[in-house]
Design an enzyme around this catalytic site. Structure first.
Site, PDB file in Angstrom:
ATOM      1  N   HIS A 136       0.921  -1.168  -0.011  1.00 39.37           N
ATOM      2  CA  HIS A 136       0.104   0.033   0.073  1.00 39.37           C
ATOM      3  C   HIS A 136       0.982   1.279  -0.011  1.00 39.37           C
ATOM      4  CE1 HIS A 136      -4.048  -0.960  -0.155  1.00 39.37           C
ATOM      5  NE2 HIS A 136      -4.152  -2.065   0.513  1.00 39.37           N
ATOM      6  N   ASP A 141      -4.738   1.982   2.113  1.00 32.32           N
ATOM      7  CA  ASP A 141      -5.177   1.170   3.415  1.00 32.32           C
ATOM      8  C   ASP A 141      -5.766   2.339   4.172  1.00 32.32           C
ATOM      9  OD1 ASP A 141      -2.569   2.209   3.259  1.00 32.32           O
ATOM     10  OD2 ASP A 141      -1.801   1.241   5.027  1.00 32.32           O
ATOM     11  N   TYR A 338      -7.001   9.821 -17.205  1.00 31.03           N
ATOM     12  CA  TYR A 338      -8.082  10.616 -16.382  1.00 31.03           C
ATOM     13  C   TYR A 338      -8.195  11.908 -16.541  1.00 31.03           C
ATOM     14  CZ  TYR A 338      -7.354   6.351 -13.347  1.00 31.03           C
ATOM     15  OH  TYR A 338      -7.165   5.022 -13.110  1.00 31.03           O
ATOM     16  N   GLU A 413      -0.154   7.300  12.153  1.00 28.70           N
ATOM     17  CA  GLU A 413      -1.761   6.782  12.281  1.00 28.70           C
ATOM     18  C   GLU A 413      -2.560   7.759  12.944  1.00 28.70           C
ATOM     19  OE1 GLU A 413      -0.780   3.177  14.447  1.00 28.70           O
ATOM     20  OE2 GLU A 413      -1.081   1.912  12.451  1.00 28.70           O
TER      21      GLU A 413
END
Ligand SMILES: [Zn+2]
Ligand SMILES: [Zn+2]
Length: 436
Positions: A136, A141, A338, A413
């Site tokens: 990832h 994630d 894109y 985190e």
């Protein structure tokens, strides 16, 4: 007085069609924040689990099951197998109101992780015929875990929600494997917005800015990424007698130089930047043969949909007219990647007080980037806002941090609860201040 009644009175008394949110934290915001704090340990655990088990685009089977089981347990209407492995959940609020969409992408990259983490990926697979590690490395994630957290927070307030929320867990943002379709474009082709069309769509991406910060920008935030290929046709002849043929090497060289003026002389750069790059130039086999043709390949990056069309026309025009001036011809092919990711200016202005409430003093305007995102397809269908979420640990230089797609990419985190809060605040504020 019920909260719903308060909302209705406030909406009715607004001078404009909708109210602007304020920085002030109300009881409903405190409730979101308390729920976000309560679910945070699980969000961290989901993120570590997904990080340790990354899956490439259109192969997100385990991730999709984790998501679908969670949304089903929360009592949502859940669709699986959307655009191969996508999962869509709809949370119907207890009160009438608008539908808001929130999107997370689920795919990992063919990168071998080099970060020393207890939950580092050891996964290996085959990708386009090569054995590769899977990681990832773009941080999706985090996006999945955050949106699972938001689902839990908002499901806990369902009875009071004046509207509904569509949770989009999208496969293959990084592109589908060779020969396959996928991602946002395929989800929309399969009718994602056909029956339930959201009034707005929000998404975020982790990036190398300091943890705790939220980056935003109105208008084009990520580029359209288009590739072009040209075949310049001359007429082969002896290198000693160039007048006997048409030299495609000189013609193609003039085209390379001509392309340089599209951005520097012909585009209004006060509107948005643009890039035209020649990445490959192939022709000829030996010193004394002028070849028949030259092949060139390059990329075009633009941040404004009108400029995108304009630059494409100028690339064709420049190549064709230079070729004609030399008696050569050129075949120009432009493959659309894109589109530009455009943040709706009015929706962005509306959202700024929400961002400042969630991250006081840390909601920062950011310049656009020339990478591309398929969130752009949703934002073509309905007003969209795509945000940057900082993940570089406090005290580290963001400019020196390993970028997305690096085998050393690492997300702090501490960003997770901010991601949960910002999406939940945006969804709830949208429903309460912009509903009918
Ligand atoms: Zn990426
Ligand atoms: Zn990404």
């Amino acid at each position: 007085m019920s909260r719903r009644l308060v909302v209705m009175i406030l909406v009715a008394s607004a001078a404009t069609a909708f109210r602007t949110p304020t920085h002030a934290q109300t009881p409903v915001h405190a409730r979101i924040d308390a729920a976000a704090a309560a679910v945070n340990d699980r969000v961290v655990a989901w993120r570590r689990d997904i990080h340790e088990h990354p899956e490439l685009g259109n192969r997100e089977f385990r991730t999709a099951k984790l998501v679908a089981d969670h949304l089903t347990a929360l009592g949502m209407e859940v669709k699986t197998g959307v655009a191969h492995t996508g999962v869509v959940g709809i949370l119907r609020g207890g009160q009438p109101g608008p539908l808001v969409a929130l999107r997370a992408d689920m795919d990992a990259l063919p990168v071998t992780e080099q970060v020393d983490l207890p939950f580092a990926s050891k996964v290996r697979t085959e990708y386009n015929g090569q054995e590769v590690g899977v990681m990832h490395a773009c941080g999706h994630d985090n996006h999945v875990a955050i949106l699972m957290g938001v689902a839990e927070v908002l499901a806990g307030m369902r009875a009071d929600l004046p509207g509904s929320v569509m949770f989009i867990f999208q496969p293959a943002e990084e592109g589908a494997p060779a020969g396959e379709d996928g991602g946002a474009e395929l989800m929309l082709e399969e009718g994602l917005f056909a029956t339930d069309k959201p009034a707005a769509v929000f998404g975020l991406h982790v990036t190398t800015q300091t943890v705790g910060t939220i980056g935003y920008r109105a208008g084009g935030i990520m580029a359209a990424s288009d590739t072009w290929r040209m075949v310049v046709h001359g007429r082969q002849t002896h290198g000693a007698y160039p007048w006997g043929g048409v030299d495609p090497i000189v013609t193609a060289s003039q085209i390379v130089v001509g392309l340089q003026t599209i951005v520097s002389r012909q585009s209004n750069l006060t509107k948005a930047p643009a890039v035209v790059t020649v990445g490959q130039f192939n022709g000829g086999v030996r010193s004394n043969i002028i070849p028949d043709s030259v092949v060139m390949v390059g990329t075009i990056r633009t941040l404004d949909p009108d400029m995108r069309t304009d630059v494409h026309q100028r690339v064709r025009h420049t190549a064709e007219h230079i070729a004609a001036s030399q008696g050569a011809t050129v075949d120009v092919t432009i493959n659309l990647g894109y589109p530009v990711t455009v943040n709706d200016p009015e929706l962005t202005a509306w959202a700024v007080p929400v961002l400042e409430r969630v991250a006081p003093g840390k909601a920062v305007q950011r310049p656009a980037v020339l990478g591309a995102e398929d969130f752009s397809y949703y934002a073509q269908q309905t007003p969209g806002l795509f945000l940057w979420l900082g993940i570089v640990p406090e005290g580290r230089d963001p400019a020196a941090a390993p970028a997305n797609h690096s085998p050393l990419f690492l997300a702090d985190e501490g960003a997770l609860p901010i991601g949960v809060r910002v999406l939940a605040h945006l969804a709830v504020d949208y429903m309460t201040t912009r509903g009918n």
